[in-house]
Design a protein around this motif. Structure first.
Motif, PDB file in Angstrom:
ATOM      1  N   GLU A 150       9.137  86.117  27.676  1.00  0.00           N
ATOM      2  CA  GLU A 150       8.002  85.396  28.264  1.00  0.00           C
ATOM      3  C   GLU A 150       7.706  85.851  29.685  1.00  0.00           C
ATOM      4  OE1 GLU A 150       8.105  81.186  27.950  1.00  0.00           O
ATOM      5  OE2 GLU A 150       8.257  81.199  25.763  1.00  0.00           O
ATOM      6  N   GLY A 151       8.448  86.859  30.164  1.00  0.00           N
ATOM      7  CA  GLY A 151       8.190  87.383  31.505  1.00  0.00           C
ATOM      8  C   GLY A 151       8.702  86.503  32.616  1.00  0.00           C
ATOM      9  N   LEU A 152       9.596  85.557  32.295  1.00  0.00           N
ATOM     10  CA  LEU A 152      10.095  84.642  33.314  1.00  0.00           C
ATOM     11  C   LEU A 152      11.281  85.229  34.083  1.00  0.00           C
ATOM     12  CD1 LEU A 152       9.938  81.292  31.310  1.00  0.00           C
ATOM     13  CD2 LEU A 152       8.357  82.080  33.083  1.00  0.00           C
ATOM     14  N   ILE A 153      12.080  86.051  33.433  1.00  0.00           N
ATOM     15  CA  ILE A 153      13.265  86.624  34.077  1.00  0.00           C
ATOM     16  C   ILE A 153      13.392  88.096  33.737  1.00  0.00           C
ATOM     17  CG2 ILE A 153      14.505  84.414  34.021  1.00  0.00           C
ATOM     18  CD1 ILE A 153      16.167  85.567  31.689  1.00  0.00           C
ATOM     19  N   GLU A 154      14.218  88.787  34.509  1.00  0.00           N
ATOM     20  CA  GLU A 154      14.524  90.188  34.213  1.00  0.00           C
ATOM     21  C   GLU A 154      15.952  90.459  34.665  1.00  0.00           C
ATOM     22  OE1 GLU A 154      12.369  94.462  34.737  1.00  0.00           O
ATOM     23  OE2 GLU A 154      12.591  93.281  36.572  1.00  0.00           O
ATOM     24  N   LYS A 155      16.703  91.143  33.821  1.00  0.00           N
ATOM     25  CA  LYS A 155      18.075  91.478  34.172  1.00  0.00           C
ATOM     26  C   LYS A 155      18.082  92.783  34.947  1.00  0.00           C
ATOM     27  CE  LYS A 155      22.746  91.617  32.344  1.00  0.00           C
ATOM     28  NZ  LYS A 155      23.611  91.372  31.178  1.00  0.00           N
ATOM     29  N   CYS A 156      18.662  92.770  36.132  1.00  0.00           N
ATOM     30  CA  CYS A 156      18.742  93.954  36.991  1.00  0.00           C
ATOM     31  C   CYS A 156      20.195  94.430  37.038  1.00  0.00           C
ATOM     32  CB  CYS A 156      18.260  93.627  38.409  1.00  0.00           C
ATOM     33  SG  CYS A 156      16.560  93.036  38.478  1.00  0.00           S
ATOM     34  N   PRO A 157      20.503  95.586  36.427  1.00  0.00           N
ATOM     35  CA  PRO A 157      21.880  96.092  36.402  1.00  0.00           C
ATOM     36  C   PRO A 157      22.489  96.159  37.800  1.00  0.00           C
ATOM     37  CG  PRO A 157      20.489  97.402  34.965  1.00  0.00           C
ATOM     38  CD  PRO A 157      19.568  96.492  35.730  1.00  0.00           C
ATOM     39  N   GLY A 158      23.696  95.652  37.933  1.00  0.00           N
ATOM     40  CA  GLY A 158      24.402  95.693  39.199  1.00  0.00           C
ATOM     41  C   GLY A 158      24.003  94.603  40.168  1.00  0.00           C
ATOM     42  N   LYS A 159      22.989  93.835  39.802  1.00  0.00           N
ATOM     43  CA  LYS A 159      22.502  92.803  40.714  1.00  0.00           C
ATOM     44  C   LYS A 159      22.577  91.412  40.090  1.00  0.00           C
ATOM     45  CE  LYS A 159      18.567  91.683  43.720  1.00  0.00           C
ATOM     46  NZ  LYS A 159      17.202  92.070  44.153  1.00  0.00           N
ATOM     47  N   GLY A 160      22.085  91.292  38.868  1.00  0.00           N
ATOM     48  CA  GLY A 160      22.068  90.008  38.191  1.00  0.00           C
ATOM     49  C   GLY A 160      20.742  89.787  37.506  1.00  0.00           C
ATOM     50  N   THR A 161      20.462  88.547  37.175  1.00  0.00           N
ATOM     51  CA  THR A 161      19.208  88.198  36.514  1.00  0.00           C
ATOM     52  C   THR A 161      18.297  87.496  37.502  1.00  0.00           C
ATOM     53  OG1 THR A 161      20.346  87.968  34.380  1.00  0.00           O
ATOM     54  CG2 THR A 161      18.183  86.954  34.585  1.00  0.00           C
ATOM     55  N   ILE A 162      17.127  88.091  37.718  1.00  0.00           N
ATOM     56  CA  ILE A 162      16.197  87.589  38.726  1.00  0.00           C
ATOM     57  C   ILE A 162      15.068  86.817  38.067  1.00  0.00           C
ATOM     58  CG2 ILE A 162      14.763  89.683  38.718  1.00  0.00           C
ATOM     59  CD1 ILE A 162      14.505  89.318  41.773  1.00  0.00           C
TER      60      ILE A 162
END
Length: 360
Positions: free
Chosen positions: A57-69
Motif C-alpha cells: 500500500e506504499g505505507l512502508i519500505e524496508k531499507c537494508p542496513g537501516k530498518g523499515t521506514i
C-alpha cells in the motif's frame, strides 16, 4: 476452526492504524521485527506477511542496513477490484487419481457444501502435465482453482501469475495456500501406537512414491521406530505404486504367501483403502487380522467404518481441510492476497479392531 481474521491481517490493521494516526510518523523507523514479534506473540514469517501488505500500500519500505521506514500515511489507491461475473471454482485432480476414490469423493462433497454456503459452485475436472490450463479455466468459466494432490509446478505458476484465486490441497507449494493433514505426525503416531502395543517387526504398505503425503508418512513412521532403536528392513517396505484396493491386495497377497523371513506382526497402510486390500489379502493367504497380523490405516473415512473388523486408523479431519480450503479461496475471490501459508490439520489415532496387543 475459527473464521476470524487471519492473525497477520489483524497485525496489518493494527500497524496501519498506528501509521494513519501518526503513532509512527512519516520518515520515522518502525520498531524492529523482533519487537513486533514479541508484541504480537507471532513468528517472523507471520509478521512479514503483515509488513508486505503495508508495503504493497506504499505505507512502508524496508531499507537494508537501516530498518523499515514509514513512507506515507496515505495508502496507495488499490487497483480496481475484479468484477466476478460468476463464482465457479475448479476442482483439479490429476488423471492418475480417481474421483470415486473415497478420500477425493469425500473431499469434493464436503468442499462443494462449504462453497455453496458462500454462493460458489464447485466443478470437477482432471488436469495433467500436458493439459492447457488456460483453456480449461476459460472453458469452465472459473473464478478460482482448488488444485488437489500431485499438481505439476507449471500449472500452479500459471494460476499464481495470472492472479487466479487458488489453493493446493493434500500437497505443498511455497507459491500458494496449501492445506493438508499433518502426514508426518500422523504416521509417527501410528508407529508409536504399534510400538506401544508390542509390535517391533512391522511392514509398511505405501502408495505413490512421488506424492508428498507418501514421503512424509514414510519419514514419520520410520522416525517412531528409530527413536526406539528399531528399524524397518527394506524387504518389509511394500510399494503398490497406487492408492487403490486392487494394487494393495495383489502386493500383500504375494508377500504374505511367499515371504520366508520373520513375518511382520503388523502392517501400516498409507490409506484406509490400501489397508482394506491388505486385510483381504492377509485372509486369502490363510492368516487372520488381528491375531496373526495387525493392520492400521490412514484417513478415517466413514466409508470404511462399516467394514468388519473395524479398521484402526489415523484421523485426518477432512472437514477441517475443506473448511480451511474454502476460507482461503473465498478470501482471494473477495480480492484478498494469495498468501503462501501452510495449514496442517490435526491428526490422532482412532482405535479399531485390527490391532492386537502383544503385551498381554
Amino acid at each position: 476452526m475459527s473464521k476470524e481474521k487471519f492473525r497477520y491481517s489483524m497485525i496489518y490493521d493494527d500497524i496501519k492504524n498506528d501509521i494513519l494516526n501518526d503513532v509512527y510518523k512519516v520518515g520515522s523507523l518502525l520498531p524492529t521485527e523482533q519487537v513486533f514479534s514479541l508484541k504480537y506473540d507471532v513468528n517472523r514469517s507471520t509478521l512479514r506477511k503483515a509488513m508486505q501488505m503495508l508495503a504493497d500500500e506504499g505505507l512502508i519500505e524496508k531499507c537494508p542496513g537501516k530498518g523499515t521506514i514509514v513512507l506515507s500515511s496515505v495508502p496507495i489507491a488499490p487497483e480496481p477490484q475484479k468484477v466476478i461475473t460468476n463464482k465457479n471454482i475448479g476442482f483439479f485432480l490429476p488423471k492418475e487419481n480417481i474421483i470415486t476414490e473415497p478420500f477425493y469423493s469425500s473431499l469434493f462433497n464436503i468442499l462443494e457444501r462449504d462453497f455453496q454456503k458462500n454462493g460458489c459452485s464447485l466443478i470437477y475436472t482432471t488436469l495433467d502435465a500436458s493439459d492447457n490450463i488456460a483453456d480449461k479455466v476459460t472453458a469452465l468459466g472459473l473464478s478460482g482453482i482448488v488444485f488437489v494432490s500431485n499438481v505439476v509446478q507449471k500449472h500452479i505458476e500459471y494460476a499464481v501469475n495470472q492472479k487466479i484465486p487458488c489453493v493446493l490441497v493434500n500437497s505443498y507449494s511455497d507459491k500458494l495456500p496449501s492445506v493438508l493433514s499433518d502426514n508426518r505426525k500422523g504416521a509417527y503416531l501410528a508407529g508409536r501406537y504399534l510400538i506401544e502395543h508390542g509390535h517391533k517387526t512391522v511392514a509398511l504398505l505405501s502408495g505413490v512414491r512421488s506424492y508428498l503425503s507418501n514421503q512424509e508418512r514414510t519419514a514419520g513412521f520410520l522416525q517412531a521406530f528409530q527413536e526406539e532403536g528399531l528399524s524397518i528392513p527394506p524387504e518389509l517396505i511394500l510399494e503398490t505404486g497406487s492408492w487403490l484396493y486392487d494394487a494393495a491386495e495383489m502386493v500383500c497377497f504375494n508377500f504374505f504367501s511367499t515371504y520366508k523371513g520373520k513375518m511382520p506382526t503388523a502392517l501400516f497402510a498409507f490409506n484406509d483403502r490400501l489397508a482394506t486390500g491388505a486385510i483381504n489379502a492377509i485372509c486369502k493367504a490363510g492368516l487372520t487380522v488381528p491375531d496373526d497380523v495387525s493392520v492400521i490405516g490412514y484417513d478415517n473415512l466413514g466409508y470404511y467404518n462399516i467394514i468388519s473388523p473395524r479398521i484402526t486408523t489415523v484421523e485426518t479431519h477432512i472437514e477441517a481441510i475443506s473448511e480451511s480450503t474454502a476460507m482461503h479461496m473465498i478470501w482471494q475471490v473477495n480480492n484478498g492476497s494469495c498468501l503462501p501459508v501452510k495449514v496442517l490439520t490435526s491428526v490422532e489415532v482412532i482405535p479399531g479392531e485390527t490391532v492386537r496387543s502383544l503385551l498381554c
